[in-house]
Design a protein around this motif. Structure first.
Motif, PDB file in Angstrom:
ATOM      1  N   ASN A 148       1.194   9.776  -0.930  1.00  0.00           N
ATOM      2  CA  ASN A 148       0.613   9.426  -2.213  1.00  0.00           C
ATOM      3  C   ASN A 148       0.477  10.666  -3.093  1.00  0.00           C
ATOM      4  O   ASN A 148       1.176  10.817  -4.090  1.00  0.00           O
ATOM      5  CB  ASN A 148      -0.748   8.763  -1.998  1.00  0.00           C
ATOM      6  N   ALA A 180       9.293   0.109  -0.266  1.00  0.00           N
ATOM      7  CA  ALA A 180       8.212  -0.774  -0.702  1.00  0.00           C
ATOM      8  C   ALA A 180       6.964  -0.604   0.163  1.00  0.00           C
ATOM      9  O   ALA A 180       5.837  -0.734  -0.324  1.00  0.00           O
ATOM     10  CB  ALA A 180       8.690  -2.225  -0.674  1.00  0.00           C
ATOM     11  N   ILE A 197       4.829   2.200  -1.163  1.00  0.00           N
ATOM     12  CA  ILE A 197       4.167   1.803  -2.410  1.00  0.00           C
ATOM     13  C   ILE A 197       3.004   0.870  -2.121  1.00  0.00           C
ATOM     14  O   ILE A 197       1.908   1.010  -2.678  1.00  0.00           O
ATOM     15  CB  ILE A 197       5.182   1.133  -3.357  1.00  0.00           C
ATOM     16  N   HIS A 223      -0.358   2.445  -0.753  1.00  0.00           N
ATOM     17  CA  HIS A 223      -1.228   3.232  -1.629  1.00  0.00           C
ATOM     18  C   HIS A 223      -1.552   2.544  -2.954  1.00  0.00           C
ATOM     19  O   HIS A 223      -2.190   3.149  -3.817  1.00  0.00           O
ATOM     20  CB  HIS A 223      -0.575   4.591  -1.922  1.00  0.00           C
ATOM     21  N   ASN A 224      -1.107   1.287  -3.112  1.00  0.00           N
ATOM     22  CA  ASN A 224      -1.361   0.588  -4.368  1.00  0.00           C
ATOM     23  C   ASN A 224      -1.746  -0.863  -4.105  1.00  0.00           C
ATOM     24  O   ASN A 224      -1.390  -1.433  -3.079  1.00  0.00           O
ATOM     25  CB  ASN A 224      -0.116   0.617  -5.263  1.00  0.00           C
ATOM     26  N   PHE A 266       5.920  -4.749  -5.555  1.00  0.00           N
ATOM     27  CA  PHE A 266       6.329  -3.617  -4.724  1.00  0.00           C
ATOM     28  C   PHE A 266       7.852  -3.584  -4.570  1.00  0.00           C
ATOM     29  O   PHE A 266       8.462  -2.513  -4.585  1.00  0.00           O
ATOM     30  CB  PHE A 266       5.663  -3.708  -3.345  1.00  0.00           C
ATOM     31  N   ARG A 292       9.384  -2.282  -7.804  1.00  0.00           N
ATOM     32  CA  ARG A 292       9.185  -0.830  -7.917  1.00  0.00           C
ATOM     33  C   ARG A 292      10.137  -0.093  -6.969  1.00  0.00           C
ATOM     34  O   ARG A 292      10.708   0.941  -7.336  1.00  0.00           O
ATOM     35  CB  ARG A 292       7.730  -0.483  -7.577  1.00  0.00           C
ATOM     36  N   ALA A 293      10.349  -0.636  -5.771  1.00  0.00           N
ATOM     37  CA  ALA A 293      11.274  -0.020  -4.817  1.00  0.00           C
ATOM     38  C   ALA A 293      12.705  -0.047  -5.355  1.00  0.00           C
ATOM     39  O   ALA A 293      13.471   0.916  -5.196  1.00  0.00           O
ATOM     40  CB  ALA A 293      11.200  -0.728  -3.466  1.00  0.00           C
ATOM     41  N   MET A 306      13.083   2.663  -7.822  1.00  0.00           N
ATOM     42  CA  MET A 306      13.207   3.971  -7.180  1.00  0.00           C
ATOM     43  C   MET A 306      14.624   4.188  -6.663  1.00  0.00           C
ATOM     44  O   MET A 306      15.168   5.291  -6.739  1.00  0.00           O
ATOM     45  CB  MET A 306      12.211   4.102  -6.029  1.00  0.00           C
ATOM     46  N   ALA A 320       8.090   7.809  -4.345  1.00  0.00           N
ATOM     47  CA  ALA A 320       7.720   6.446  -4.743  1.00  0.00           C
ATOM     48  C   ALA A 320       6.349   6.358  -5.395  1.00  0.00           C
ATOM     49  O   ALA A 320       6.126   5.519  -6.259  1.00  0.00           O
ATOM     50  CB  ALA A 320       7.792   5.515  -3.528  1.00  0.00           C
ATOM     51  N   CYS A 321       5.421   7.198  -4.975  1.00  0.00           N
ATOM     52  CA  CYS A 321       4.056   7.147  -5.518  1.00  0.00           C
ATOM     53  C   CYS A 321       3.757   8.312  -6.465  1.00  0.00           C
ATOM     54  O   CYS A 321       2.580   8.646  -6.689  1.00  0.00           O
ATOM     55  CB  CYS A 321       3.042   7.117  -4.375  1.00  0.00           C
ATOM     56  N   ASN A 322       4.816   8.919  -6.993  1.00  0.00           N
ATOM     57  CA  ASN A 322       4.664  10.044  -7.930  1.00  0.00           C
ATOM     58  C   ASN A 322       3.717  11.122  -7.386  1.00  0.00           C
ATOM     59  O   ASN A 322       2.671  11.400  -7.982  1.00  0.00           O
ATOM     60  CB  ASN A 322       4.156   9.558  -9.296  1.00  0.00           C
TER      61      ASN A 322
END
Length: 335
Positions: free
Chosen positions: A98, A122, A125, A128-129, A136, A139-140, A143, A176-178
């Motif tokens: 994270n 995923a 992600i 942590h979210n 998810f 978002r994956a 990425m 993935a989580c910046n």
């Protein structure tokens, strides 16, 4: 107050970090009182021979050393002023992947072979979210596209990807989580030269786009020259020289650093042979007293074996752990 102002830009500070690996027979002194700092958005290069302790430093920051046979003996790792070494394991789980992520050396073993690559991204992600499974997955897929892989390959397995593509998936997982800090442990070791350049360029572009700070572990001084703002030279578990990229490349001052540059081919000079460093690194379970580089150093004197060698400031302002600094800079061999 002056000290606080001096360190105001350092969001990562490692202070006197000491790590040991042990068996019933012996203790390996892998990291010996290592200290350095890193500013936000900057990249620090850790360079040195295999076995110098670079990976152990990175694993200690992330607290992923083996549960058996390894221990952090002392020191602090301060991230935004919080000591990661002292945090409970439950809180560290919220930081790994994270706020801090790591790109490992070998993409072949870093991925789960029986899980789809998209699901592996995923999973990080989701861990942590908060949100729904579809979010998810989306978002994956984003990425994957960010690292140059079509989103349609979300459902494929690692064996369906080449080595370079696997490493891109690893980078996608890591970013993935910046994360605020990226630990890149020789991220191109298992790749061919052409793919190495592509992956390093990608890491650099994503670092700049996301504003991520990075510690880049490598043997390649060319990579350091291209991607790093600051450099720390590691030998036998300790930092022997550190400074900005320009300071280290223009004015290498420790005999070991000078030796590393001497072993690099120079296309502007007609030399028949390279100039490797004589000898081998010392046994980390039985380090020599004083300077660990003394048995291989042509500048060594009796003073080098008398006790701990402190960091000294070179004429251009960077730090070097050598008691014969003036002689090394002038190129005068010890008599």
């Amino acid at each position: 107050m002056a000290e606080l102002e001096k360190n105001a830009g350092h969001f990562l500070e490692v202070k006197d970090l000491t790590v040991e690996y042990f068996t019933k027979e012996k203790v390996v002194h892998a990291v010996n009182s290592v200290s350095f700092s890193l500013e936000k958005g900057k990249t620090l290069g850790l360079v040195g021979e295999t076995g110098a302790g670079k990976t152990s430093i990175a694993k200690s920051i992330l607290r992923i050393l083996p549960d058996v046979g390894a221990r952090i003996v002392g020191g602090e790792v301060l991230l935004d002023g919080v000591d990661l070494i002292a945090l409970p394991e439950k809180e560290m789980r919220g930081i790994r992947g994270n706020k801090i992520s790591m790109i490992f050396q070998d993409p072949m073993t870093a991925l789960n072979p029986v899980q789809r690559v998209g699901d592996q991204i995923a999973e990080v992600i989701a861990l942590h979210n908060e949100g729904k499974k579809d979010e998810f997955k989306r978002r994956a897929q984003e990425m994957l596209e960010l690292v140059g892989i079509p989103r349609e390959r979300y459902s494929e397995y690692p064996h369906q990807f080449s080595g370079g593509m696997k490493q891109r998936v690893i980078i996608a997982i890591a970013l993935a989580c910046n994360p605020a800090l990226l630990l890149a442990d020789e991220p191109t070791t298992a790749l061919d030269v052409t793919i190495q350049a592509q992956v390093l360029r990608l890491i650099g572009q994503l670092r700049d786009k996301l504003g991520t700070s990075m510690i880049l572990i490598t043997h390649d001084m060319g990579v350091v020259a291209t991607y790093c703002d600051n450099v720390a030279v590691v030998y036998a578990g300790g930092i022997v020289e550190s400074g900005t990229r320009e300071q280290i490349f223009d004015h290498p001052s420790h005999p070991y650093t000078v030796g590393l540059f001497g072993a690099i081919p120079n296309m502007n000079e007609d030399e028949e042979w390279l100039h490797p460093i004589d000898g081998l690194p010392p046994d980390p379970s039985n380090l020599p007293k004083g300077c660990a580089f003394r048995p291989r150093c042509k500048y060594a004197t009796e003073r080098c074996g008398e006790g701990p060698i402190e960091m000294a400031e070179t004429p251009d302002g960077h730090q070097c752990r050598c008691c014969n600094l003036e002689a090394v800079i002038k190129g005068e061999k010890a008599k």
